[in-house]
Design an enzyme around this catalytic site. Structure first.
Site, PDB file in Angstrom:
ATOM      1  N   ASP A  83       0.857  -1.201   0.000  1.00 55.78           N
ATOM      2  CA  ASP A  83       0.000   0.000   0.000  1.00 55.78           C
ATOM      3  C   ASP A  83       0.889   1.246   0.000  1.00 55.78           C
ATOM      4  O   ASP A  83       2.080   1.173   0.313  1.00 55.78           O
ATOM      5  CB  ASP A  83      -0.927   0.027   1.212  1.00 55.78           C
ATOM      6  N   GLU A 178       0.084  -1.061   5.631  1.00 58.69           N
ATOM      7  CA  GLU A 178       1.114  -0.666   6.594  1.00 58.69           C
ATOM      8  C   GLU A 178       1.013   0.812   6.922  1.00 58.69           C
ATOM      9  O   GLU A 178       1.220   1.228   8.059  1.00 58.69           O
ATOM     10  CB  GLU A 178       2.513  -0.976   6.035  1.00 58.69           C
TER      11      GLU A 178
HETATM   12 ZN   LIG Z   1       6.876   1.994   4.240  1.00 54.36          ZN
END
Ligand SMILES: [Zn+2]
Length: 413
Positions: A83, A178
């Protein structure tokens, strides 16, 4: 030798797919578009010859490179996230390639006069003569952390094509979300089955990190009493004034703008106030666990003191731990840092070991039973239009992965 153009093509094929995550979503992955890259990565892992390639319902990808030695070798893992940060748009990324960088200003976007300049971003000068990949000034790049993914896949491909390099079983893990703090949440450490792992999610060449903050969040609610201001004497309690007392009682110099290195802080990041109620939101950070606990106690004591002074409960403070310093979990297995450091030295890379002033997925994974230091992925100026990555740094990180695999397999004694 790694093929530079092949690596550039691979990296660009990832960053041109929009995978921004979304903190307001409750699903995993938080945005459906993350599947676009996730599915592509699964196909690519299969195509290069990885084994046991799996993707679960939450888009966590795992794969195995089987051992090619006969003796027992620890299973190690390499992890990155696909992401990108919701802080800046990741749609329609149009990477620009600057070959043989001359150390001068780079015009990212002439129309909007957006310049990537070494006057402001001095790190650029480290990469004179190298090939830089930048944005066109209107999006982020997504080197955080698609550089990490590119490095891991390129290293696995290299090891598959060079069976003369001996290594143990290697596990690969790619995660969603994340950037919104959830990359580790649904990571199945048991299924991953590695003795330890590395996140490839740092910045500058040589970075190696195994210390991060201990972190907590605090919500301070102050109750007031609203009365008609003309008839308020002795009756009105203005929560905003009490909140101000609270704010001013915490050390003014122990804040993000006055601290660095191993110095911790209290960070007031939000105030919502009216006479009846004021809510303060803080984060508390400290590398040292003892100091961290003491900071939380300071807030609790201050709350009690003010309540005593007003002879009733005007303030309530709720403190929640967020993550802890991975050092506690990594120090007992310090050889995993030593191997990474040795790998860099053998490749002529100067290790830059420093404490992260933040957290990583690796810190959460370390507390979930998978010790997990962080290694450079090569990018700079994450989460914005000035993000860039030198291709040479991606190649060096790829070599570091191969070298760690090799060093881990060397028979001891
Ligand atoms: Zn990162």
């Amino acid at each position: 030798m790694l093929n530079k153009q092949h690596i550039i093509n691979r990296f660009i094929s990832y960053v041109t797919i929009d995978t921004a995550s979304d903190p307001k979503s409750d699903t995993t992955p938080s945005t459906a578009k993350q599947w676009d890259l996730a599915n592509k990565l699964v196909e690519e892992l299969k195509a290069i010859g990885m084994q046991d390639v799996t993707i679960d319902d939450n888009a966590y990808i795992m794969a195995t490179l089987p051992s090619n030695v006969n003796h027992e070798v620890p299973t190690i893992g390499f992890i990155s996230h696909f992401d990108t940060s919701p802080d800046f748009t990741g749609a329609n990324v149009k990477p620009q390639i600057i070959e043989n960088y001359n150390g001068k200003d780079i015009v990212l976007n002439a129309d909007e006069d957006i310049i990537l300049s070494p006057d402001y971003f001095e790190d650029l000068l480290l990469y004179k003569g190298q090939t830089l990949i930048t944005t066109d000034g209107t999006t982020l790049l997504g080197a955080d952390d698609k550089a990490g993914i590119c490095e891991i896949i390129s290293a696995m491909e290299y090891l598959i094509n060079h069976p003369e390099i001996k290594h143990g079983t290697i596990r690969v893990g790619f995660t969603p979300d994340e950037e919104i703090g959830r990359g580790a949440h649904k990571f199945d450490v048991k299924k991953f089955g590695a003795d330890w792992a590395y996140t490839m999610d740092g910045s500058q060449v040589g970075e190696l990190e195994y210390e991060n903050f201990n972190a907590a969040g605090a919500v301070v609610k102050v109750k007031g009493k609203i009365v008609h201001p003309g008839y308020a004497k002795g009756k009105m309690v203005n929560s905003m004034y009490i909140a101000t007392e609270f704010i001013n009682s915490l050390p003014r110099m122990e804040t993000p703008e006055h601290t660095e290195g191993y110095e911790g802080f209290f960070h007031l990041y939000s105030i919502h106030g009216e006479v009846e109620e004021t809510v303060l939101e803080y984060i508390i950070r400290d590398h040292d666990r003892g100091h961290f606990e003491a900071r939380k106690e300071v807030m609790v004591k201050l709350t009690n003191d003010i309540n005593e002074q007003y002879e009733r409960e005007v303030i309530t403070t709720e403190i929640k731990d967020q993550y802890f310093n991975m050092k506690e979990k990594v120090e007992p297995v310090m050889h995993i840092v030593d191997i990474a450091e040795e790998a860099m030295k053998q490749l002529g890379i100067k290790p830059l070991i420093k404490a992260i002033r933040g957290g990583t997925d690796g810190s959460q994974l370390s507390y979930m039973g998978l010790p997990c230091p962080n290694i450079f992925a090569g990018g700079h100026n994450f989460h914005g239009r000035y993000e860039y990555v030198p291709v040479e740094s991606i190649m060096k990180a790829t070599e570091v992965i191969c070298k760690i695999a090799e060093l881990t397999a060397i028979k001891k004694g």
